[in-house]
Scaffold this active site. Sequence first.
Site, PDB file in Angstrom:
ATOM      1  N   TRP A   1       1.708  14.500  10.504  1.00 52.00           N
ATOM      2  CA  TRP A   1       1.880  14.108   9.098  1.00 52.00           C
ATOM      3  C   TRP A   1       2.059  15.304   8.188  1.00 52.00           C
ATOM      4  O   TRP A   1       2.867  15.271   7.252  1.00 52.00           O
ATOM      5  CB  TRP A   1       0.741  13.204   8.620  1.00 52.00           C
ATOM      6  CG  TRP A   1       0.936  11.787   9.109  1.00 52.00           C
ATOM      7  CD1 TRP A   1       0.152  11.099   9.983  1.00 52.00           C
ATOM      8  CD2 TRP A   1       2.022  10.902   8.785  1.00 52.00           C
ATOM      9  NE1 TRP A   1       0.681   9.853  10.220  1.00 52.00           N
ATOM     10  CE2 TRP A   1       1.818   9.703   9.495  1.00 52.00           C
ATOM     11  CE3 TRP A   1       3.141  11.008   7.963  1.00 52.00           C
ATOM     12  CZ2 TRP A   1       2.700   8.611   9.404  1.00 52.00           C
ATOM     13  CZ3 TRP A   1       4.023   9.931   7.872  1.00 52.00           C
ATOM     14  CH2 TRP A   1       3.792   8.751   8.583  1.00 52.00           C
TER      15      TRP A   1
ATOM     16  N   ASP B   1      -3.249  14.662   1.250  1.00 55.48           N
ATOM     17  CA  ASP B   1      -2.762  13.367   1.735  1.00 55.48           C
ATOM     18  C   ASP B   1      -3.920  12.681   2.454  1.00 55.48           C
ATOM     19  O   ASP B   1      -4.131  12.870   3.636  1.00 55.48           O
ATOM     20  CB  ASP B   1      -1.580  13.580   2.680  1.00 55.48           C
ATOM     21  CG  ASP B   1      -1.113  12.269   3.323  1.00 55.48           C
ATOM     22  OD1 ASP B   1      -1.693  11.199   3.017  1.00 55.48           O
ATOM     23  OD2 ASP B   1      -0.164  12.326   4.133  1.00 55.48           O
TER      24      ASP B   1
ATOM     25  N   LYS C   1      -4.194   1.721   5.249  1.00 56.53           N
ATOM     26  CA  LYS C   1      -5.162   2.116   6.277  1.00 56.53           C
ATOM     27  C   LYS C   1      -6.590   1.798   5.857  1.00 56.53           C
ATOM     28  O   LYS C   1      -7.268   1.039   6.511  1.00 56.53           O
ATOM     29  CB  LYS C   1      -4.986   3.589   6.600  1.00 56.53           C
ATOM     30  CG  LYS C   1      -3.774   3.771   7.519  1.00 56.53           C
ATOM     31  CD  LYS C   1      -3.036   5.044   7.334  1.00 56.53           C
ATOM     32  CE  LYS C   1      -1.747   4.972   8.145  1.00 56.53           C
ATOM     33  NZ  LYS C   1      -0.755   5.931   7.697  1.00 56.53           N
TER      34      LYS C   1
HETATM   35  C1  LIG Z   1       0.352   6.516   7.472  1.00 58.51           C
HETATM   36  C2  LIG Z   1       0.391   7.862   6.855  1.00 58.51           C
HETATM   37  C3  LIG Z   1       1.437   8.248   5.990  1.00 58.51           C
HETATM   38  C4  LIG Z   1       2.646   7.372   5.712  1.00 58.51           C
HETATM   39  O1  LIG Z   1       2.392   6.347   4.886  1.00 58.51           O
HETATM   40  P1  LIG Z   1       3.595   5.389   4.386  1.00 58.51           P
HETATM   41  O2  LIG Z   1       2.893   4.578   3.330  1.00 58.51           O
HETATM   42  O3  LIG Z   1       4.053   4.620   5.556  1.00 58.51           O
HETATM   43  O4  LIG Z   1       4.648   6.255   3.822  1.00 58.51           O
HETATM   44  C5  LIG Z   1       1.379   9.498   5.435  1.00 58.51           C
HETATM   45  N1  LIG Z   1       0.366  10.336   5.693  1.00 58.51           N
HETATM   46  C6  LIG Z   1      -0.657  10.003   6.511  1.00 58.51           C
HETATM   47  C7  LIG Z   1      -1.760  10.969   6.771  1.00 58.51           C
HETATM   48  C8  LIG Z   1      -0.666   8.755   7.126  1.00 58.51           C
HETATM   49  O5  LIG Z   1      -1.672   8.420   7.944  1.00 58.51           O
END
Ligand SMILES: *Cc1c(COP(=O)(O)O)cnc(C)c1O
Length: 362
Positions: A103, A173, A197
Site C-alpha cells: 500500500w 493512511d 475495513k
Molecule cells: C484497502 C486499502 C486502501 C485502498 O482503499 P480503497 O478505498 O479501495 O481505495 C488503501 N490503503 C490501505 C492501507 C488499505 O488497506
Amino acid sequence: MQRKYNFGAGPATLPQAVMEQVQNELLDWQGKGISVMELGHRTSEFNELILTPALNELKALMSIPDNYKILFITSGASAQFSMVPLNLLQNKTQADYLYTGIWSHKAMAEAKRYCQVNIALNAEANGFTAIPPSSEMTFSADAAYVHYTPNETINGSEFHWIPETNKVPLVADMSSNILSRSVDVSRYGIIYAGAQKNIGPAGLTIAIVRDDLIGKALPVTPTLYNYKTYADNNSLYNTPATFSIYMAGLVFKWLRSQGGVAAMAEINQRKANKLYQLIDASAGFYSNNIDKSCRSRMNVVFKLPNDNLQQLFLKESAAAGLLYLKGHKAVGGIRASIYNAMTEKGVDALVEFMKDFMKGNG
Ligand SMILES: *Cc1c(COP(=O)(O)O)cnc(C)c1O
C-alpha cells in the site's frame, strides 16, 4: 439464517448489532416512512440525525482536537494518494515516503505524478517482513510532508510507533487500523482511511485534516480533490455516500458502547495474540515471517508447509463457516483480517479450526 465468520480484508465484517438495527429501520427510518437510502443529503434530517452525530461521535472516539476538520469523501482511500500531494505540496517539489509494503508503494507511485518521491525508510531489502527502526529514517531537507502506512493490510505488518518528523506534516493512511487503538491525532497533519475495513460499508473515505493544511491546493487540483471543498461545505458540496455515513455513525456509537478505542485495543491485542501464539507454537506447520516487533494486529498472515495444504485449508475453513481467508494474490498464503467487528468468538473458532487442521494434516 446462519451468520458466518468473515475474515475478508475489506469490505469486511460489521458489528451484528449495527446490522440488525439497519435491518430494522431499513424501510422506515425513525418513523419517517422512508429509508435512509432515499433521504436527501440536504435535508435537515440528514444533517441533524446522521451527519452531525457521526462527526461528533468520531471526534469524541479519537479525541480529535478542534483545529482539525473531519471530511467525508467518496472516492476511496486510493484517491488520497493523489489528494495528499495536490493539497500539501504548495511550492515544494519533494515528499518523503516510508516504504513498508504494497500500500505504501501504491501511494508513492501516485505521488510521483506530482513530485519527487524520496524514500525515508525502506523495507524492500527485508522483503517487507520488518519495519526498520526509526533510527534508520532519513528525511530530506525540503520535503512538503512525510507519508506512511501504519498498517500494511496485504503484507501483515504494522507500526507500533509514530514517526517523528519535526515540523513537516505527517500523513497516515490508516485505512486498515483506524479506531483499533488510541492515537494522538495532534501528531498528524492528515489521517485518512477508507471506511470498508474498520468503519462501515464501502463508498466513504474519512480524512482528518489539520486546519492549516486546508486551502493551499495546487491550482490544477480538481474541485473534488481539494480538501477545502469538503471543509467549506461540511462535506456536502456534492452528494456524499449518505448510507455509508449513516452506517459509520452507527458503528461509532457501537464502538462507544463497547468502551471506545481503548477497550477495542485490548480486545484486538488479545485476538491477535491468540493467532500468533498458535502459529508460533505450531513447530513450523503455520509460519508468519513478519518480525515480532511489527506484526499486524489487524491482518494476520501465515503460510502452510505447501500449496496443497493451503488449498485444503481454504476449502475446509470455508466449509466450517470461516470465510475469505485467502491471502492477497501478491503475497499468497492465508490472511485473517480481524478488525474491530470480528468478535473474539470468531477468532476462537478460527484457532480451534487451525488446531484441528494441524492435527489432521501435520
Ligand atoms: C484497502 C486499502 C486502501 C485502498 O482503499 P480503497 O478505498 O479501495 O481505495 C488503501 N490503503 C490501505 C492501507 C488499505 O488497506
